[in-house]
Each structure stands twice: as structure tokens, then as C-alpha cells.
Design an enzyme around this catalytic site. Sequence first.
Site, PDB file in Angstrom:
ATOM      1  N   GLY A  16       0.844  -1.181   0.000  1.00 35.22           N
ATOM      2  CA  GLY A  16       0.000   0.000   0.000  1.00 35.22           C
ATOM      3  C   GLY A  16       0.882   1.234   0.000  1.00 35.22           C
ATOM      4  O   GLY A  16       2.041   1.175   0.419  1.00 35.22           O
ATOM      5  N   GLN A  69       3.260  10.066   0.921  1.00 36.97           N
ATOM      6  CA  GLN A  69       4.555   9.362   0.929  1.00 36.97           C
ATOM      7  C   GLN A  69       5.416   9.712  -0.277  1.00 36.97           C
ATOM      8  O   GLN A  69       6.629   9.499  -0.250  1.00 36.97           O
ATOM      9  CB  GLN A  69       4.344   7.848   1.003  1.00 36.97           C
ATOM     10  CG  GLN A  69       3.781   7.401   2.358  1.00 36.97           C
ATOM     11  CD  GLN A  69       3.648   5.902   2.427  1.00 36.97           C
ATOM     12  OE1 GLN A  69       2.669   5.346   1.954  1.00 36.97           O
ATOM     13  NE2 GLN A  69       4.636   5.240   2.989  1.00 36.97           N
ATOM     14  N   CYS A 101       6.102  -0.091   7.018  1.00 35.60           N
ATOM     15  CA  CYS A 101       5.707   1.090   6.253  1.00 35.60           C
ATOM     16  C   CYS A 101       6.883   1.493   5.374  1.00 35.60           C
ATOM     17  O   CYS A 101       8.029   1.488   5.836  1.00 35.60           O
ATOM     18  CB  CYS A 101       5.352   2.220   7.219  1.00 35.60           C
ATOM     19  SG  CYS A 101       4.924   3.759   6.392  1.00 35.60           S
ATOM     20  N   LEU A 102       6.611   1.866   4.143  1.00 40.18           N
ATOM     21  CA  LEU A 102       7.688   2.264   3.227  1.00 40.18           C
ATOM     22  C   LEU A 102       8.414   3.511   3.740  1.00 40.18           C
ATOM     23  O   LEU A 102       9.555   3.764   3.359  1.00 40.18           O
ATOM     24  CB  LEU A 102       7.132   2.520   1.820  1.00 40.18           C
ATOM     25  CG  LEU A 102       6.541   1.297   1.091  1.00 40.18           C
ATOM     26  CD1 LEU A 102       5.956   1.714  -0.248  1.00 40.18           C
ATOM     27  CD2 LEU A 102       7.584   0.205   0.899  1.00 40.18           C
ATOM     28  N   HIS A 138      -4.131   1.632   7.497  1.00 43.95           N
ATOM     29  CA  HIS A 138      -2.769   2.173   7.535  1.00 43.95           C
ATOM     30  C   HIS A 138      -2.621   3.341   6.552  1.00 43.95           C
ATOM     31  O   HIS A 138      -2.108   4.408   6.899  1.00 43.95           O
ATOM     32  CB  HIS A 138      -1.796   1.034   7.196  1.00 43.95           C
ATOM     33  CG  HIS A 138      -0.354   1.441   7.099  1.00 43.95           C
ATOM     34  ND1 HIS A 138       0.618   0.902   7.919  1.00 43.95           N
ATOM     35  CD2 HIS A 138       0.294   2.322   6.274  1.00 43.95           C
ATOM     36  CE1 HIS A 138       1.780   1.457   7.599  1.00 43.95           C
ATOM     37  NE2 HIS A 138       1.610   2.307   6.603  1.00 43.95           N
ATOM     38  N   GLU A 139      -3.106   3.130   5.323  1.00 41.81           N
ATOM     39  CA  GLU A 139      -2.935   4.171   4.298  1.00 41.81           C
ATOM     40  C   GLU A 139      -3.820   5.387   4.582  1.00 41.81           C
ATOM     41  O   GLU A 139      -3.403   6.522   4.342  1.00 41.81           O
ATOM     42  CB  GLU A 139      -3.212   3.608   2.896  1.00 41.81           C
ATOM     43  CG  GLU A 139      -2.322   2.440   2.475  1.00 41.81           C
ATOM     44  CD  GLU A 139      -0.838   2.645   2.716  1.00 41.81           C
ATOM     45  OE1 GLU A 139      -0.365   3.795   2.702  1.00 41.81           O
ATOM     46  OE2 GLU A 139      -0.127   1.634   2.933  1.00 41.81           O
ATOM     47  N   HIS A 142      -2.192   7.724   6.903  1.00 41.22           N
ATOM     48  CA  HIS A 142      -1.202   8.620   6.277  1.00 41.22           C
ATOM     49  C   HIS A 142      -1.847   9.930   5.828  1.00 41.22           C
ATOM     50  O   HIS A 142      -1.204  10.984   5.853  1.00 41.22           O
ATOM     51  CB  HIS A 142      -0.586   7.953   5.036  1.00 41.22           C
ATOM     52  CG  HIS A 142       0.588   7.068   5.331  1.00 41.22           C
ATOM     53  ND1 HIS A 142       1.756   7.539   5.864  1.00 41.22           N
ATOM     54  CD2 HIS A 142       0.771   5.730   5.126  1.00 41.22           C
ATOM     55  CE1 HIS A 142       2.625   6.523   5.978  1.00 41.22           C
ATOM     56  NE2 HIS A 142       2.047   5.421   5.557  1.00 41.22           N
TER      57      HIS A 142
END
Length: 146
Positions: free
Chosen positions: A46, A51, A89-90, A131-132, A135
Site C-alpha cells: 500500500g 509518501q 511502512c515504506l 494504515h494508508e 497517512h
Amino acid sequence: MALREIRILGDELLRKKSREVTEINDKIRETLSDMQETMLKNDGVGIAAPQIGILKRMIVVMKTEKEILKLINPEIVEMSGEAVDYEGCLSVKKKSVKVKRPTKIKVRAQDEYGNKLEFVAEDFFARVICHEVDHLEGILIVDKEV
Ligand SMILES: [Zn+2]
């Protein structure tokens, strides 16, 4: 399509709240394609627009290996259940964090052509969407560690 640089924990932009997308056009679709490419290249499941440095309410999530959803203005309108599990997480390199999430959610969003979507997501897929969406509010997993 183009690969974009991923913002990393400590970058102030990740802490800002994203704005609603009011006009869905080619530029938005191009950004979503870039997000997808960047997510796949980095082995993510995701990614959210902040990001890659864009404060707009857009996320790309992997439902299965073959099904990737691009969601604009996603909203979680119902949630139930509770589960704690590790998440990565990226933007948070080399760290898994235990986070509590609902096990079932109802999501409303628009697709990349402005069509309205409403669907139920469960378990891992629900976790990825939560999660996304976090953000988009400037929330990261390190804030939610249990
Ligand atoms: Zn993340």
C-alpha cells in the site's frame, strides 16, 4: 509512469493532513500510476500520496497479487472487530510495529474515473487500508505502537 522518491520518517510533510481531491483528471491518474509503480518497486502492499510528497487524499492498496485498487478520497464509514499485528511502512525503514486495527471495515471512495465505490474489507486488507488512510491524516505506525 515514473518512480517517485519516498518520504521517510522525520520528513515534516508526512505529518500534514491531506486535502480532498475535487477534480479527477489526467494528472491525478498519472500520480496514482506513479504511486502504484513506486509501491511495487519497493515491495509495498500500500502507499499513500503524502509518501511521495503530495498532500492529496489518494491511496493505492494491494488486495491480492493481481488486484490493486486506486482509491480517491477514501473514507472508513464503519468498523468492527479488533486485532493486533505487526505492520511495516515504506516510510519507516527496517521497523515493524505492532498496531491495533479493526478486522472489518466499510469503505467509501472514488475510483480514478470518479465512480463511487463502496465495499467491505476484512483482516489484512482492512489493515492495509486503515494504515494508508492514517497517512492522509499525518499519522504513522510509530504513533500507534501497542
Ligand atoms: Zn505507511
